[in-house]
Design a protein around this motif. Structure first.
Motif, PDB file in Angstrom:
ATOM      1  N   ASP A 298      62.010  60.372  44.170  1.00 21.60           N
ATOM      2  CA  ASP A 298      61.422  61.710  44.214  1.00 21.60           C
ATOM      3  C   ASP A 298      60.167  61.692  43.364  1.00 21.60           C
ATOM      4  OD1 ASP A 298      60.998  64.470  44.459  1.00 21.60           O
ATOM      5  OD2 ASP A 298      62.334  64.938  42.775  1.00 21.60           O
ATOM      6  N   PRO A 299      58.961  61.482  43.956  1.00 26.41           N
ATOM      7  CA  PRO A 299      58.694  61.275  45.386  1.00 26.41           C
ATOM      8  C   PRO A 299      58.760  59.789  45.752  1.00 26.41           C
ATOM      9  CG  PRO A 299      56.628  61.355  44.211  1.00 26.41           C
ATOM     10  CD  PRO A 299      57.709  61.532  43.165  1.00 26.41           C
ATOM     11  N   ASN A 300      58.622  59.473  47.042  1.00 28.50           N
ATOM     12  CA  ASN A 300      58.424  58.093  47.462  1.00 28.50           C
ATOM     13  C   ASN A 300      56.981  57.687  47.139  1.00 28.50           C
ATOM     14  OD1 ASN A 300      61.025  57.756  48.572  1.00 28.50           O
ATOM     15  ND2 ASN A 300      60.386  58.715  50.481  1.00 28.50           N
ATOM     16  N   ILE A 301      56.808  56.475  46.621  1.00 32.49           N
ATOM     17  CA  ILE A 301      55.499  56.027  46.138  1.00 32.49           C
ATOM     18  C   ILE A 301      55.218  54.621  46.655  1.00 32.49           C
ATOM     19  CG2 ILE A 301      54.135  55.435  44.076  1.00 32.49           C
ATOM     20  CD1 ILE A 301      55.991  57.438  42.555  1.00 32.49           C
ATOM     21  N   ALA A 302      53.982  54.373  47.032  1.00 30.45           N
ATOM     22  CA  ALA A 302      53.545  53.022  47.374  1.00 30.45           C
ATOM     23  C   ALA A 302      52.216  52.764  46.684  1.00 30.45           C
ATOM     24  CB  ALA A 302      53.399  52.843  48.878  1.00 30.45           C
ATOM     25  N   LEU A 303      52.122  51.619  46.020  1.00 32.50           N
ATOM     26  CA  LEU A 303      50.910  51.227  45.292  1.00 32.50           C
ATOM     27  C   LEU A 303      50.615  49.783  45.658  1.00 32.50           C
ATOM     28  CD1 LEU A 303      48.870  52.096  43.053  1.00 32.50           C
ATOM     29  CD2 LEU A 303      50.477  51.158  41.389  1.00 32.50           C
ATOM     30  N   GLU A 304      49.402  49.505  46.152  1.00 28.72           N
ATOM     31  CA  GLU A 304      49.101  48.169  46.655  1.00 28.72           C
ATOM     32  C   GLU A 304      47.834  47.613  46.021  1.00 28.72           C
ATOM     33  OE1 GLU A 304      49.988  47.068  50.805  1.00 28.72           O
ATOM     34  OE2 GLU A 304      47.837  46.710  51.001  1.00 28.72           O
ATOM     35  N   CYS A 305      47.891  46.335  45.696  1.00 25.49           N
ATOM     36  CA  CYS A 305      46.736  45.611  45.167  1.00 25.49           C
ATOM     37  C   CYS A 305      46.450  44.446  46.104  1.00 25.49           C
ATOM     38  CB  CYS A 305      47.021  45.103  43.757  1.00 25.49           C
ATOM     39  SG  CYS A 305      45.725  44.050  43.064  1.00 25.49           S
ATOM     40  N   THR A 306      45.353  44.521  46.826  1.00 25.75           N
ATOM     41  CA  THR A 306      44.969  43.406  47.686  1.00 25.75           C
ATOM     42  C   THR A 306      44.143  42.413  46.877  1.00 25.75           C
ATOM     43  OG1 THR A 306      42.987  44.559  48.448  1.00 25.75           O
ATOM     44  CG2 THR A 306      44.992  44.825  49.759  1.00 25.75           C
ATOM     45  N   ILE A 307      44.113  41.178  47.346  1.00 26.90           N
ATOM     46  CA  ILE A 307      43.494  40.103  46.589  1.00 26.90           C
ATOM     47  C   ILE A 307      42.362  39.486  47.391  1.00 26.90           C
ATOM     48  CG2 ILE A 307      43.892  37.868  45.481  1.00 26.90           C
ATOM     49  CD1 ILE A 307      46.805  38.696  45.153  1.00 26.90           C
ATOM     50  N   GLY A 308      41.209  39.346  46.762  1.00 27.20           N
ATOM     51  CA  GLY A 308      40.112  38.616  47.363  1.00 27.20           C
ATOM     52  C   GLY A 308      39.368  39.392  48.442  1.00 27.20           C
ATOM     53  N   ASP A 309      38.457  38.707  49.075  1.00 28.42           N
ATOM     54  CA  ASP A 309      37.610  39.252  50.131  1.00 28.42           C
ATOM     55  C   ASP A 309      38.243  38.900  51.475  1.00 28.42           C
ATOM     56  OD1 ASP A 309      35.618  39.833  51.997  1.00 28.42           O
ATOM     57  OD2 ASP A 309      33.991  39.056  50.744  1.00 28.42           O
ATOM     58  N   ARG A 310      38.628  39.912  52.256  1.00 30.08           N
ATOM     59  CA  ARG A 310      39.305  39.646  53.519  1.00 30.08           C
ATOM     60  C   ARG A 310      38.431  38.878  54.506  1.00 30.08           C
ATOM     61  NH1 ARG A 310      41.347  45.011  55.793  1.00 30.08           N
ATOM     62  NH2 ARG A 310      41.691  45.427  53.594  1.00 30.08           N
ATOM     63  N   ARG A 311      37.109  38.872  54.249  1.00 28.35           N
ATOM     64  CA  ARG A 311      36.205  38.089  55.096  1.00 28.35           C
ATOM     65  C   ARG A 311      36.220  36.617  54.733  1.00 28.35           C
ATOM     66  NH1 ARG A 311      31.071  41.553  53.517  1.00 28.35           N
ATOM     67  NH2 ARG A 311      32.114  41.086  51.531  1.00 28.35           N
ATOM     68  N   LYS A 312      36.845  36.281  53.589  1.00 31.94           N
ATOM     69  CA  LYS A 312      36.889  34.896  53.116  1.00 31.94           C
ATOM     70  C   LYS A 312      38.323  34.529  52.739  1.00 31.94           C
ATOM     71  CE  LYS A 312      32.210  35.142  51.144  1.00 31.94           C
ATOM     72  NZ  LYS A 312      31.409  35.005  49.897  1.00 31.94           N
ATOM     73  N   PRO A 313      39.217  34.420  53.717  1.00 29.30           N
ATOM     74  CA  PRO A 313      40.610  34.111  53.392  1.00 29.30           C
ATOM     75  C   PRO A 313      40.780  32.770  52.694  1.00 29.30           C
ATOM     76  CG  PRO A 313      40.203  33.888  55.757  1.00 29.30           C
ATOM     77  CD  PRO A 313      38.996  34.556  55.171  1.00 29.30           C
ATOM     78  N   GLU A 314      39.834  31.869  52.856  1.00 34.31           N
ATOM     79  CA  GLU A 314      39.931  30.569  52.199  1.00 34.31           C
ATOM     80  C   GLU A 314      39.848  30.689  50.678  1.00 34.31           C
ATOM     81  OE1 GLU A 314      35.565  31.339  52.912  1.00 34.31           O
ATOM     82  OE2 GLU A 314      37.427  31.568  54.056  1.00 34.31           O
ATOM     83  N   GLU A 315      39.383  31.842  50.194  1.00 30.88           N
ATOM     84  CA  GLU A 315      39.252  32.064  48.759  1.00 30.88           C
ATOM     85  C   GLU A 315      40.546  32.562  48.118  1.00 30.88           C
ATOM     86  OE1 GLU A 315      36.249  31.909  46.684  1.00 30.88           O
ATOM     87  OE2 GLU A 315      35.667  30.619  48.335  1.00 30.88           O
ATOM     88  N   LEU A 316      41.569  32.862  48.930  1.00 27.68           N
ATOM     89  CA  LEU A 316      42.772  33.507  48.411  1.00 27.68           C
ATOM     90  C   LEU A 316      43.426  32.696  47.299  1.00 27.68           C
ATOM     91  CD1 LEU A 316      44.920  35.731  48.533  1.00 27.68           C
ATOM     92  CD2 LEU A 316      46.079  34.396  50.297  1.00 27.68           C
ATOM     93  N   GLY A 317      43.584  31.392  47.510  1.00 35.00           N
ATOM     94  CA  GLY A 317      44.234  30.576  46.496  1.00 35.00           C
ATOM     95  C   GLY A 317      43.481  30.612  45.182  1.00 35.00           C
ATOM     96  N   TYR A 318      42.162  30.502  45.260  1.00 36.35           N
ATOM     97  CA  TYR A 318      41.354  30.535  44.048  1.00 36.35           C
ATOM     98  C   TYR A 318      41.470  31.895  43.358  1.00 36.35           C
ATOM     99  CZ  TYR A 318      37.467  30.115  40.816  1.00 36.35           C
ATOM    100  OH  TYR A 318      36.716  30.094  39.670  1.00 36.35           O
ATOM    101  N   ASP A 319      41.389  32.964  44.125  1.00 37.30           N
ATOM    102  CA  ASP A 319      41.445  34.302  43.531  1.00 37.30           C
ATOM    103  C   ASP A 319      42.777  34.563  42.849  1.00 37.30           C
ATOM    104  OD1 ASP A 319      38.857  34.931  44.290  1.00 37.30           O
ATOM    105  OD2 ASP A 319      39.461  35.829  46.190  1.00 37.30           O
ATOM    106  N   GLY A 320      43.853  33.991  43.394  1.00 37.77           N
ATOM    107  CA  GLY A 320      45.146  34.130  42.736  1.00 37.77           C
ATOM    108  C   GLY A 320      45.146  33.487  41.358  1.00 37.77           C
ATOM    109  N   TYR A 321      44.587  32.271  41.265  1.00 36.86           N
ATOM    110  CA  TYR A 321      44.456  31.625  39.959  1.00 36.86           C
ATOM    111  C   TYR A 321      43.552  32.438  39.032  1.00 36.86           C
ATOM    112  CZ  TYR A 321      46.684  27.161  41.231  1.00 36.86           C
ATOM    113  OH  TYR A 321      47.576  26.186  41.576  1.00 36.86           O
ATOM    114  N   LEU A 322      42.452  32.948  39.583  1.00 43.15           N
ATOM    115  CA  LEU A 322      41.500  33.710  38.775  1.00 43.15           C
ATOM    116  C   LEU A 322      42.146  34.944  38.160  1.00 43.15           C
ATOM    117  CD1 LEU A 322      38.655  34.344  37.755  1.00 43.15           C
ATOM    118  CD2 LEU A 322      38.126  35.292  40.019  1.00 43.15           C
TER     119      LEU A 322
END
Length: 373
Positions: A298-322
């Motif tokens: 009460d209430p229902n809640i959703a909170l999201e954190c996206t990682i990196g630039d969706r135009r550069k998925p190859e950067e995801l691993g690096y951004d996670g370390y960063l």
């Protein structure tokens, strides 16, 4: 302003990124880097960029301690958890006893020290910190930031039935097969048991965050439950480290639950895939990777954190370390100002970065992640 003198222990991906992130700040200065690899004798700036920083990597502990640093970033890459505790523990105690503050992402169970499964080890670190007048702090992306995000979300709640922290990642850009295979079971036949499938392994990683959130809300965990599911590829899948053949594991779902008052009350769930169309019945992110908090209540809640630039998925691993690195590097001034002993993000002020709006903030080219780094 007198800048804090900082050393980095380790020259893998975390250590290399830490060297880069320590550059250009008003309140910290990199003065030394210790390593145990082929990088000895080279400029530490070249670990993650093509720009030298003037600090030469050494394999001499004596040289590091002679620098009399204010803080050490512990970033040794040791995959075996027992060996990691032994080696890191030796470093931690020596640093703390000599009055050197320590920040690390190497042991997620120390993000909330009371939850660590080896309380004798915690007491040893506490005693070393008190003896040397230094402070120890562990954090990272998860455990660490996700726990923090879950607690933040609860400030919007009246009553709560269940809190679930999701990690929803496509891991196809990870370059190191060994990490994916040994720990998660990717690119293995389904009958082979991964490290995280072993009884108690999930609790070693995520028991701390579950206890941390429950404790912050004023509850004790009655018991834990662990779930590990896997799905195999229905075709050959090209990934950064090679090809996952049809019939080998290409998606996993890990669910670790804290039972409070007889029900699932705090949950950590990971859904990790090597391609977007496998296991469609499991949770999925709109991007290559996100961390998501959902509160049923009460209430229902959703909170999201996206990682990196969706135009550069190859950067995801690096951004996670960063993101892991920045959680500890940004905390250095706050840790150095904290009382001696062990501390956590629950005791520190919000660890915002220094000099973050400088002109080079978004213009630094970095190197691709190094397998085995």
């Amino acid at each position: 302003m007198t800048r804090l003198r900082v050393v980095v222990i380790g020259t893998g991906n975390i250590g290399g990124i830490a060297v880069r992130c320590l550059q250009g700040r008003d309140d910290v200065e990199l003065v030394g880097v210790w390593g145990r690899s082929r990088n000895i004798g080279t400029d530490a700036g070249l670990l993650d960029t093509d720009q030298a920083c003037g600090v030469i990597i050494t394999d001499s502990e004596e040289d590091i301690f002679a620098l009399r640093p204010d803080c050490a970033v512990m970033a040794l890459n040791i995959r075996d958890p027992i060996e990691a505790v032994r080696v890191n523990g030796e470093w931690h105690v020596k640093l703390l006893e000599q009055g050197i503050n320590v920040v690390t992402a190497s042991d997620g169970s120390l993000v909330f020290p009371p939850s660590h499964p080896e309380q004798d080890y915690v007491a040893r670190l506490e005693a070393a910190g008190i003896k040397g007048g230094a402070t120890f702090y562990a954090n990272g992306q998860e455990p660490g930031f996700v726990d923090h995000m879950a607690m933040l979300a609860t400030t919007l709640s009246n009553t709560i039935k269940c809190i679930t922290s999701y990690e929803l990642f496509n891991y196809s850009m990870v370059q190191e097969r060994a990490e994916m295979a040994d720990i998660f079971g990717f690119d293995e036949l389904p009958e082979k048991q991964a490290i995280l499938e072993q009884p108690g392994a999930q609790l070693y990683v995520w028991g701390g965050p579950l206890i941390n959130v429950a404790d912050k809300l004023g509850y004790k965990v009655e018991r834990f439950e662990e779930l590990y599911e896997k799905r195999v590829a229905e075709r050959d899948i090209k990934v950064a480290f090679g090809t996952i053949e049809k019939g080998k594991v290409a998606a996993i779902r890990i669910r670790t639950s804290a039972i409070i008052e007889g029900r699932e009350a705090v949950v950590v769930e990971h859904v990790n895939r090597m391609c977007d169309d496998i296991a469609p019945e499991w949770r999925k992110a709109d991007t290559h990777g996100c961390m998501r908090i959902e509160i049923e209540g009460d209430p229902n809640i959703a909170l999201e954190c996206t990682i990196g630039d969706r135009r550069k998925p190859e950067e995801l691993g690096y951004d996670g370390y960063l993101m892991t690195v920045t959680r500890i590097v940004n905390a250095i001034p706050y840790v150095c100002a904290a009382p001696p002993g062990l501390t956590s993000f629950r005791e520190l002020p919000l660890t915002t970065p220094s000099s973050a709006l400088r002109s080079d903030a978004v213009s630094i080219d970095h190197k691709i992640l190094r397998p085995g780094g």
